[in-house]
Structure formats: structure tokens, C-alpha cells
Motif scaffolding. Structure first.
Motif, PDB file in Angstrom:
ATOM      1  N   PHE A 163       0.828  -1.204   0.000  1.00 41.26           N
ATOM      2  CA  PHE A 163       0.000   0.000   0.000  1.00 41.26           C
ATOM      3  C   PHE A 163       0.863   1.255   0.000  1.00 41.26           C
ATOM      4  CE2 PHE A 163      -3.089   2.757   2.604  1.00 41.26           C
ATOM      5  CZ  PHE A 163      -3.661   3.294   1.454  1.00 41.26           C
ATOM      6  N   ALA A 164       1.946   1.220   0.775  1.00 40.95           N
ATOM      7  CA  ALA A 164       2.855   2.372   0.804  1.00 40.95           C
ATOM      8  C   ALA A 164       3.458   2.614  -0.574  1.00 40.95           C
ATOM      9  CB  ALA A 164       3.956   2.142   1.837  1.00 40.95           C
ATOM     10  N   ALA A 165       3.840   1.530  -1.256  1.00 35.86           N
ATOM     11  CA  ALA A 165       4.400   1.672  -2.600  1.00 35.86           C
ATOM     12  C   ALA A 165       3.335   2.124  -3.588  1.00 35.86           C
ATOM     13  CB  ALA A 165       5.004   0.348  -3.054  1.00 35.86           C
ATOM     14  N   PHE A 166       2.107   1.631  -3.407  1.00 37.25           N
ATOM     15  CA  PHE A 166       1.009   1.981  -4.296  1.00 37.25           C
ATOM     16  C   PHE A 166       0.703   3.478  -4.240  1.00 37.25           C
ATOM     17  CE2 PHE A 166      -3.637   2.647  -4.689  1.00 37.25           C
ATOM     18  CZ  PHE A 166      -3.822   2.241  -6.003  1.00 37.25           C
ATOM     19  N   ARG A 167       0.938   4.083  -3.084  1.00 36.68           N
ATOM     20  CA  ARG A 167       0.631   5.501  -2.911  1.00 36.68           C
ATOM     21  C   ARG A 167       1.637   6.422  -3.611  1.00 36.68           C
ATOM     22  NH1 ARG A 167      -2.248   7.312   1.840  1.00 36.68           N
ATOM     23  NH2 ARG A 167      -0.469   8.658   2.340  1.00 36.68           N
TER      24      ARG A 167
END
Length: 207
Positions: free
Chosen positions: A83-87
Motif C-alpha cells: 500500500f505504501a508503494a502503491f501511494r
């Protein structure tokens, strides 16, 4: 059955069974981390599975964390790391988003700073949820709260109504160390208009 890389195939993974959450569990999760989303610090609205159920996570309290609807929807079946990378801003991958522009470097620097903060919040929340006295306080306090309505509101709506009326009560109990020596007073909550079904806490009253 094994996949080509040697790990169990998706069909062979035994999934944990879903379960029904009780109101005290819903409240214990949503009020953890000061009642704020662990990702963006907005007011919590929903339980997030830290390790998504679809990825082998379960419904145990220590795998749950408070989140807002937006973050929960965006995270979907991703792990916190994913999720952190997706953001990362999608624009950095565009025609003008090559590393030489500085955008990609800046975005990854933001990722490097934010992910450890999220993990620290998750760990703090897990400690709260595993606090036996805190769990007992919620179980005891909610047991004497009755929602006079038919049909009954969903657990999520009940939790929102409870927080609307008793948010300061929860804060006081936390400050006092979650005392469970005495029984909670009997409470009745009902819709302001008996014939109107409303999920808004402001449409409910205390008797």
C-alpha cells in the motif's frame, strides 16, 4: 499441490474462516490509536485487516487496525508495504517522471519515511488491542447498552452511535487505566423518529 516456484498454489492454501464481530470488538479496534486511521490520521471509520484476509490474514484482533474508508478502500487486498508503494504518485512513472527530473527520487524518499511510521503505529495499535484489561472494559461497558430499534442497526452503525454519545466516556476510561471494578450503567439508545431508519448518530437519542 505446488506451484512452479515451489510454494503452495492458491488452491491449496487453507483460508481461515470469517467470523461475526461483536460490538465491543468493533469499538476496541475503532477507538485504538486515539480513534485515528493508522495510515492518514483521519477519524477511523472501519476495521482494516493489516494482513488482508485474501492474503492469508485472519479476523483476530491483533490483525486489525483502525482506518478511514478512503484508506481502507485504496489498500484493498494489499499489505501495508504494498500500500505504501502503491501511494507513490502515478505521475512519476509518466513521460516526464524519470529519475532525472527528481520526481521519482522524491517519491521514493517519501515512501522510505512513511512506511516505518505506519509500522510503528500498527505495533502500538496491536499492543492496545492485546491489552486484556482494555478488552474487558469494552466487553463490560457495551454489555449494558441496548439499541431500541427494529430492525437492529448493523454493528458498524452501532459503533458509530456509541462513539457519538460516549466518546468522552471512553477517553476517561483510558485515562483511568480501563477500570472494570464496577458494572456499567444500563443505557437505552433509540432513533429520534421511531418510524425512520437512520444510520446517522445525530438522529439517535439517549433515554
Amino acid at each position: 499441490m505446488r506451484s512452479e516456484v515451489g510454494s503452495p498454489s492458491p488452491q491449496a492454501i487453507t483460508r481461515p474462516r470469517r467470523r461475526y464481530f461483536r460490538l465491543w470488538e468493533e469499538l476496541a479496534v475503532l477507538t485504538a490509536h486515539r480513534g485515528l486511521c493508522i495510515y492518514c490520521l483521519a477519524s477511523s471509520e472501519v476495521k482494516d485487516h493489516v494482513i488482508p484476509f485474501a492474503r492469508g490474514g485472519d479476523d483476530a484482533l491483533h490483525n486489525l487496525a483502525p482506518a478511514c474508508d478512503d484508506c481502507n478502500d485504496s489498500k484493498n487486498d494489499r499489505t501495508p508495504l504494498e500500500f505504501a508503494a502503491f501511494r507513490l504518485s502515478p505521475g512519476v512513472w509518466g513521460r516526464h517522471g524519470h529519475p532525472g527530473s527528481g520526481q521519482l527520487v522524491d517519491e521514493f524518499d517519501r515512501f522510505r519515511r512513511s512506511y516505518p511510521v505506519w509500522m510503528e503505529r500498527i505495533e502500538i495499535t496491536q499492543i492496545e488491542l492485546l491489552n486484556r484489561q482494555r478488552r474487558e472494559w469494552f466487553r463490560n461497558d457495551v454489555s449494558s447498552t441496548y439499541f431500541s430499534s427494529w430492525p437492529q442497526p448493523t454493528i458498524r452503525v452501532k459503533a458509530a452511535i456509541y462513539r457519538h454519545f460516549y466518546g468522552s466516556h471512553v477517553a476517561a476510561a483510558e485515562k483511568a487505566g480501563w477500570p472494570t471494578e464496577s458494572s456499567a450503567p444500563f443505557r437505552i439508545l433509540r432513533p429520534r423518529d421511531w418510524h425512520a431508519r437512520s444510520e446517522r448518530p445525530s438522529d439517535w437519542v439517549r433515554l
